[in-house]
Design a protein around this motif. Structure first.
Motif, PDB file in Angstrom:
ATOM      1  N   SER A  22      -0.499   3.056   3.118  1.00  0.00           N
ATOM      2  CA  SER A  22      -0.079   1.636   2.936  1.00  0.00           C
ATOM      3  C   SER A  22       1.465   1.602   3.017  1.00  0.00           C
ATOM      4  N   ILE A  23       2.151   2.918   2.605  1.00  0.00           N
ATOM      5  CA  ILE A  23       3.644   2.757   2.544  1.00  0.00           C
ATOM      6  C   ILE A  23       4.204   3.447   3.547  1.00  0.00           C
ATOM      7  N   PHE A  24       5.198   2.772   4.315  1.00  0.00           N
ATOM      8  CA  PHE A  24       5.696   3.279   5.649  1.00  0.00           C
ATOM      9  C   PHE A  24       7.381   3.077   5.185  1.00  0.00           C
TER      10      PHE A  24
ATOM     11  N   PHE B 282      14.547   1.652   3.214  1.00  0.00           N
ATOM     12  CA  PHE B 282      13.757   2.327   2.214  1.00  0.00           C
ATOM     13  C   PHE B 282      12.014   2.022   2.426  1.00  0.00           C
ATOM     14  N   PRO B 283      11.389   3.055   1.868  1.00  0.00           N
ATOM     15  CA  PRO B 283       9.913   2.741   2.253  1.00  0.00           C
ATOM     16  C   PRO B 283       9.409   1.212   1.861  1.00  0.00           C
ATOM     17  N   PHE B 284       8.499   0.632   2.492  1.00  0.00           N
ATOM     18  CA  PHE B 284       7.718  -0.612   1.905  1.00  0.00           C
ATOM     19  C   PHE B 284       6.254  -0.521   2.243  1.00  0.00           C
TER      20      PHE B 284
ATOM     21  N   VAL C  81       7.848   4.119  12.548  1.00  0.00           N
ATOM     22  CA  VAL C  81       7.705   4.177  11.352  1.00  0.00           C
ATOM     23  C   VAL C  81       7.080   5.619  10.990  1.00  0.00           C
ATOM     24  N   THR C  82       7.373   5.982   9.473  1.00  0.00           N
ATOM     25  CA  THR C  82       7.025   7.201   9.137  1.00  0.00           C
ATOM     26  C   THR C  82       5.881   6.809   7.962  1.00  0.00           C
ATOM     27  N   PRO C  83       4.736   7.388   7.873  1.00  0.00           N
ATOM     28  CA  PRO C  83       3.711   7.076   6.814  1.00  0.00           C
ATOM     29  C   PRO C  83       4.066   8.045   5.532  1.00  0.00           C
TER      30      PRO C  83
END
Length: 375
Positions: free
Chosen positions: A239-241, A269-271, A295-297
């Motif tokens: 759930s973080i990208f 930053f990651p969200f 986006v990067t997981p």
């Protein structure tokens, strides 16, 4: 990776301020940890604490502030990045007595991030301490962290740091988890070019590099009781990208709406997808964004051994000629009276290193009577 336009002392102040806020936020979560608390409750508590803490500082300055890493609550064999969405039943998972819980979060001030993590065991106390393999792995993680911080000096080779960390784990009969990296930090960056990695079978290592003065690193120590130290991804709960600089013309209308919202809301930053307006739409749309590199997981990693217990210590430091400058305070939950491992460091090289100070301090030589000023 420092901003040449700013004095490094000013930059350090921002890192340290972010570190203090992150530390206070994680203490808030640690104090709330108890049987029956859910993963979602703790994640929400951590994120709100960081947002409130960063909003309260540098009010007269126009700068970005907030989460550098959303709160994650990874339990037992779950290694990292576990932050299930409210619609997932997993977010309602209630903590129970004896769970080893890894709490991670980060804050940033003006784009300068400080991230930290620590491991707590539900229900443990001085009267009812953690014992056995759980105690071994937690003590090993803290020992490895104590070794690592003493090696964060200019000129140190990343591969040599990794070898010393691995050596410190041998007496505890545990291993570092494959796939975990220590990354160089910088302005708007938590995954810089220079990296340190240990654990697993050693087949995958970053390029060799030397640490340099005034560099900042997020040191991530994750240790497991499993014999292989192998992890696998669990994409069902990712759930973080993090937004990238890539471009692509998305085909699906849902994906375009989601990415438009990400561009507006997500910074460098990651969200967590939880921050977006429509969770169901976000989950659908982010897939195309991820498939095409927009986006990067941050994948949820789980130890391949289901019965394994993993422990984590994460801290942020600046490299200095006199030794590492701690930008996040030391973990507060861990203590020798709460974690009772029968294992000790016996390696003489590691014992000698642990006996040294993190920071070198020069003592002024005392004047002899012959050097005393004339009357």
């Amino acid at each position: 990776m420092t901003d040449a336009s700013e004095n490094f002392d000013v930059i350090l102040t921002k890192y340290k301020t972010a570190g203090d806020i992150a530390a206070q936020s994680i203490r808030t979560v640690v104090e709330a940890v108890q049987p029956g608390k859910t993963v979602l409750e703790l994640m929400t508590l951590g994120d709100e604490a960081v947002e409130q803490g960063t909003a309260a500082v540098f009010k007269d300055k126009k700068m970005s502030k907030g989460l550098a890493f959303p709160t994650t609550i990874s339990i037992n064999q779950v290694v990292c990045n576990y932050a299930p969405l409210p619609s997932d039943d997993a977010s309602k998972t209630a903590l129970k007595e004896g769970d080893a819980v890894k709490i991670q979060l980060g804050a940033h001030i003006d784009g300068y991030p400080s991230v930290l993590a620590e491991t707590v065991v539900i229900g443990a106390s001085a009267e009812a301490p953690v014992t056995g393999r759980t105690a071994d792995v937690i003590k090993a993680a803290h020992t490895a962290a104590d070794v690592a911080i003493r090696l964060m000096r200019p000129g140190m080779l990343n591969h040599d740091i990794a070898k010393q960390i691995e050596l410190s784990l041998k007496d505890f009969d545990v291993r570092g988890v494959d796939g975990i990296q220590t990354n160089q930090f910088g302005k708007d960056e938590i995954s810089g070019k220079k990296k340190v990695a240990f654990g697993g079978d050693g087949s995958s290592r970053p390029d060799a590099c030397k640490l340099e003065e005034n560099e900042v690193y997020g040191v991530d120590i994750v240790v497991t009781t499993s014999p292989e130290g192998k992890s696998k991804s669990d994409d069902a709960f990712t759930s973080i990208f993090r937004k990238t600089n890539a471009t692509y013309l998305l085909k699906m209308a849902t994906s375009r709406k989601v990415f438009s919202e990400i561009q507006k809301k997500a910074g460098a930053f990651p969200f967590n997808l939880r921050a977006l307006e429509d969770e169901k739409r976000a989950r659908m749309g982010v897939q195309e964004c991820s498939n095409h590199g927009l986006v990067t997981p941050f994948q949820v990693l789980v130890d391949t051994t289901a019965s394994a217990v993993t422990a984590q210590v994460f801290f942020t430091v600046a490299v200095s000629a006199k030794g590492a400058i701690r930008l996040t305070p030391a973990p507060t939950w861990y203590s020798a009276d709460k974690v009772k491992s029968e294992k000790e460091v016996t390696n003489e090289e590691i014992k000698a290193l642990l006996a040294t100070s993190v920071r070198q301090t020069k003592k002024k030589a005392k004047k002899t009577s012959s050097e005393a000023p004339a009357a």
